[in-house]
Design a protein around this motif. Structure first.
Motif, PDB file in Angstrom:
ATOM      1  N   LEU A 188      43.945  66.628  27.111  1.00  7.80           N
ATOM      2  CA  LEU A 188      42.565  66.487  27.595  1.00  7.80           C
ATOM      3  C   LEU A 188      42.429  65.434  28.682  1.00  7.80           C
ATOM      4  O   LEU A 188      41.383  65.336  29.327  1.00  7.80           O
ATOM      5  N   LEU A 189      43.492  64.638  28.904  1.00  3.43           N
ATOM      6  CA  LEU A 189      43.440  63.585  29.921  1.00  3.43           C
ATOM      7  C   LEU A 189      44.473  63.815  31.032  1.00  3.43           C
ATOM      8  O   LEU A 189      44.644  62.965  31.900  1.00  3.43           O
ATOM      9  N   LEU A 246      48.217  57.976  35.861  1.00  2.00           N
ATOM     10  CA  LEU A 246      47.805  56.712  35.264  1.00  2.00           C
ATOM     11  C   LEU A 246      46.440  56.281  35.797  1.00  2.00           C
ATOM     12  O   LEU A 246      45.634  55.682  35.064  1.00  2.00           O
ATOM     13  N   ALA A 247      46.170  56.594  37.066  1.00  2.00           N
ATOM     14  CA  ALA A 247      44.831  56.320  37.615  1.00  2.00           C
ATOM     15  C   ALA A 247      43.782  57.143  36.872  1.00  2.00           C
ATOM     16  O   ALA A 247      42.675  56.659  36.611  1.00  2.00           O
ATOM     17  N   ARG A 248      44.139  58.362  36.513  1.00  2.00           N
ATOM     18  CA  ARG A 248      43.232  59.218  35.727  1.00  2.00           C
ATOM     19  C   ARG A 248      42.959  58.592  34.365  1.00  2.00           C
ATOM     20  O   ARG A 248      41.819  58.613  33.875  1.00  2.00           O
ATOM     21  N   LEU A 249      43.978  58.025  33.743  1.00  2.28           N
ATOM     22  CA  LEU A 249      43.777  57.350  32.459  1.00  2.28           C
ATOM     23  C   LEU A 249      42.799  56.193  32.600  1.00  2.28           C
ATOM     24  O   LEU A 249      41.892  56.013  31.772  1.00  2.28           O
ATOM     25  N   LEU A 250      42.976  55.397  33.646  1.00  9.60           N
ATOM     26  CA  LEU A 250      42.098  54.245  33.855  1.00  9.60           C
ATOM     27  C   LEU A 250      40.657  54.681  34.093  1.00  9.60           C
ATOM     28  O   LEU A 250      39.716  54.048  33.611  1.00  9.60           O
ATOM     29  N   THR A 251      40.484  55.758  34.827  1.00  8.95           N
ATOM     30  CA  THR A 251      39.137  56.299  35.052  1.00  8.95           C
ATOM     31  C   THR A 251      38.531  56.793  33.744  1.00  8.95           C
ATOM     32  O   THR A 251      37.358  56.544  33.456  1.00  8.95           O
ATOM     33  N   ALA A 252      39.341  57.507  32.951  1.00 13.30           N
ATOM     34  CA  ALA A 252      38.860  58.033  31.674  1.00 13.30           C
ATOM     35  C   ALA A 252      38.401  56.914  30.754  1.00 13.30           C
ATOM     36  O   ALA A 252      37.443  57.075  29.989  1.00 13.30           O
ATOM     37  N   MET A 253      39.062  55.763  30.828  1.00 19.01           N
ATOM     38  CA  MET A 253      38.720  54.645  29.945  1.00 19.01           C
ATOM     39  C   MET A 253      37.350  54.056  30.250  1.00 19.01           C
ATOM     40  O   MET A 253      36.806  53.294  29.459  1.00 19.01           O
ATOM     41  N   GLN A 254      36.769  54.435  31.408  1.00 23.70           N
ATOM     42  CA  GLN A 254      35.427  53.975  31.740  1.00 23.70           C
ATOM     43  C   GLN A 254      34.348  54.873  31.128  1.00 23.70           C
ATOM     44  O   GLN A 254      33.171  54.520  31.119  1.00 23.70           O
ATOM     45  N   ARG A 265      44.284  53.791  23.855  1.00 26.69           N
ATOM     46  CA  ARG A 265      45.036  52.593  23.469  1.00 26.69           C
ATOM     47  C   ARG A 265      46.527  52.902  23.426  1.00 26.69           C
ATOM     48  O   ARG A 265      46.932  53.999  23.064  1.00 26.69           O
ATOM     49  N   ILE A 266      47.300  51.911  23.803  1.00 28.51           N
ATOM     50  CA  ILE A 266      48.757  52.062  23.893  1.00 28.51           C
ATOM     51  C   ILE A 266      49.425  51.445  22.671  1.00 28.51           C
ATOM     52  O   ILE A 266      49.118  50.310  22.286  1.00 28.51           O
ATOM     53  N   VAL A 293      43.877  45.158  26.705  1.00 26.83           N
ATOM     54  CA  VAL A 293      45.320  44.964  26.883  1.00 26.83           C
ATOM     55  C   VAL A 293      45.974  46.287  27.297  1.00 26.83           C
ATOM     56  O   VAL A 293      46.857  46.310  28.168  1.00 26.83           O
ATOM     57  N   SER A 294      45.524  47.393  26.701  1.00 28.71           N
ATOM     58  CA  SER A 294      46.066  48.707  27.056  1.00 28.71           C
ATOM     59  C   SER A 294      45.830  48.996  28.534  1.00 28.71           C
ATOM     60  O   SER A 294      46.711  49.502  29.241  1.00 28.71           O
ATOM     61  N   GLU A 295      44.655  48.651  29.012  1.00 30.32           N
ATOM     62  CA  GLU A 295      44.338  48.862  30.423  1.00 30.32           C
ATOM     63  C   GLU A 295      45.279  48.063  31.321  1.00 30.32           C
ATOM     64  O   GLU A 295      45.782  48.571  32.333  1.00 30.32           O
ATOM     65  N   GLN A 296      45.561  46.830  30.925  1.00 30.84           N
ATOM     66  CA  GLN A 296      46.451  45.995  31.723  1.00 30.84           C
ATOM     67  C   GLN A 296      47.874  46.549  31.734  1.00 30.84           C
ATOM     68  O   GLN A 296      48.548  46.551  32.765  1.00 30.84           O
ATOM     69  N   VAL A 297      48.329  47.043  30.593  1.00 32.24           N
ATOM     70  CA  VAL A 297      49.669  47.634  30.502  1.00 32.24           C
ATOM     71  C   VAL A 297      49.768  48.846  31.429  1.00 32.24           C
ATOM     72  O   VAL A 297      50.757  49.021  32.160  1.00 32.24           O
ATOM     73  N   ILE A 298      48.748  49.682  31.419  1.00 34.11           N
ATOM     74  CA  ILE A 298      48.742  50.865  32.279  1.00 34.11           C
ATOM     75  C   ILE A 298      48.790  50.463  33.752  1.00 34.11           C
ATOM     76  O   ILE A 298      49.524  51.033  34.554  1.00 34.11           O
TER      77      ILE A 298
END
Length: 275
Positions: free
Chosen positions: A115-116, A182-190, A197-198, A261-266
């Motif tokens: 889905l992501l 990974l940019a898509r993941l960061l966008t999804a997290m918004q 979460r990692i 923290v997950s966001e920073q790791v990504i």
């Protein structure tokens, strides 16, 4: 299996039936008279079943009906969505379950959750299947991307996924594809309904490495889960199995990094792909 009549393919089938009924009545034809029209080889009961969404229309059926009603593709344009959205037989129930769920929890030890996924990442995933053609892979990608529309619905599910840290470093499709993913993941997290979460490598050998799974919670219904293996998949509803997966997800959740923290790791892994 359907859930409240939902799911992209089922909605397209309902739209097909509604259009067919509208065009038929405009011509002043009953289902009986349509079945008796010259060149129509389908019975009144078959026509009625299609209009009610109880029977899946095929190309031959559609061509006959469009010819009699004087149409020019108004029904035929729905066929790709009706048929392609179902995917493999063992997967067909799941999109409808996702669409009806108020909460979805997933665990992924080897890939970004479907889905992501971006289009390019998903294509590389499907092309990894031995013997698959580019056309087959692209059709599978379309199905996956249409499922992602669940987040655009008026009442999207609360979606929470746990991704093993090793997934971020696996260069599926190369650096460009991974940077985009990974940019898509960061966008999804918004998104207010999406939590990513990692699960850190430092967690060692976890229960999550035993396989990917997804759990859907639907109002007024028992929880349902989806498991996928290298060859097939399975939708399960039996209480003990789903409860065991919920316990596994809770155990993994306790090991995962918090969102910040997950966001920073990504971001750190994404920067490495950009080097």
């Amino acid at each position: 299996m359907t859930v409240n009549g939902e799911g992209p393919g089922l909605r397209a089938r309902a739209e097909y039936g509604a259009r067919m009924r509208k065009f038929r009545t405009r011509q002043g034809l009953s289902q009986e008279r349509l079945a008796a029209a010259p060149g129509v080889t389908y019975s009144e009961s078959q026509i009625g079943a299609v209009e009610r969404g109880k029977r899946t229309p095929g190309e031959a059926f559609t061509e006959e009906i469009e010819r009699v009603l004087g149409l020019n593709g108004e029904l035929k344009e729905l066929l790709p969505e009706i048929h392609n959205d179902f995917g493999p037989k063992w997967f067909r129930p799941w999109p409808g379950i996702e669409a009806a769920a108020h909460t979805i929890r997933t665990s992924e030890p080897s890939l970004i959750p479907g889905l992501l996924q971006t289009e390019r990442y998903a294509e590389q995933v499907f092309l990894g299947k031995p013997g698959i053609t580019l056309d087959e892979a692209q059709k599978a990608v379309k199905i996956r991307l249409k499922r992602q529309a669940v987040f655009d619905s008026p009442n999207p599910p609360m979606y929470s996924t746990l991704i093993d840290e090793s997934v971020l470093s696996r260069p599926v499709g190369g650096a460009s594809v991974m940077c985009e993913q990974l940019a898509r993941l960061l966008t999804a997290m918004q998104h207010p309904c999406i939590t990513v979460r990692i699960v850190p490598l430092s967690a060692g050998l976890t229960t999550g490495l035993l396989g990917a799974f997804e759990i859907a919670q639907i109002a007024g219904s028992t929880d349902t889960a989806y498991l996928e293996s290298a060859l097939t998949g399975e939708v399960i509803t039996h209480f003990d199995g789903v409860r065991a997966l919920n316990v596994r997800w809770d155990a993994l959740s306790s090991m995962a990094y918090p969102m910040n923290v997950s966001e920073q790791v990504i971001r750190e892994v994404m920067e490495r792909y950009g080097d």
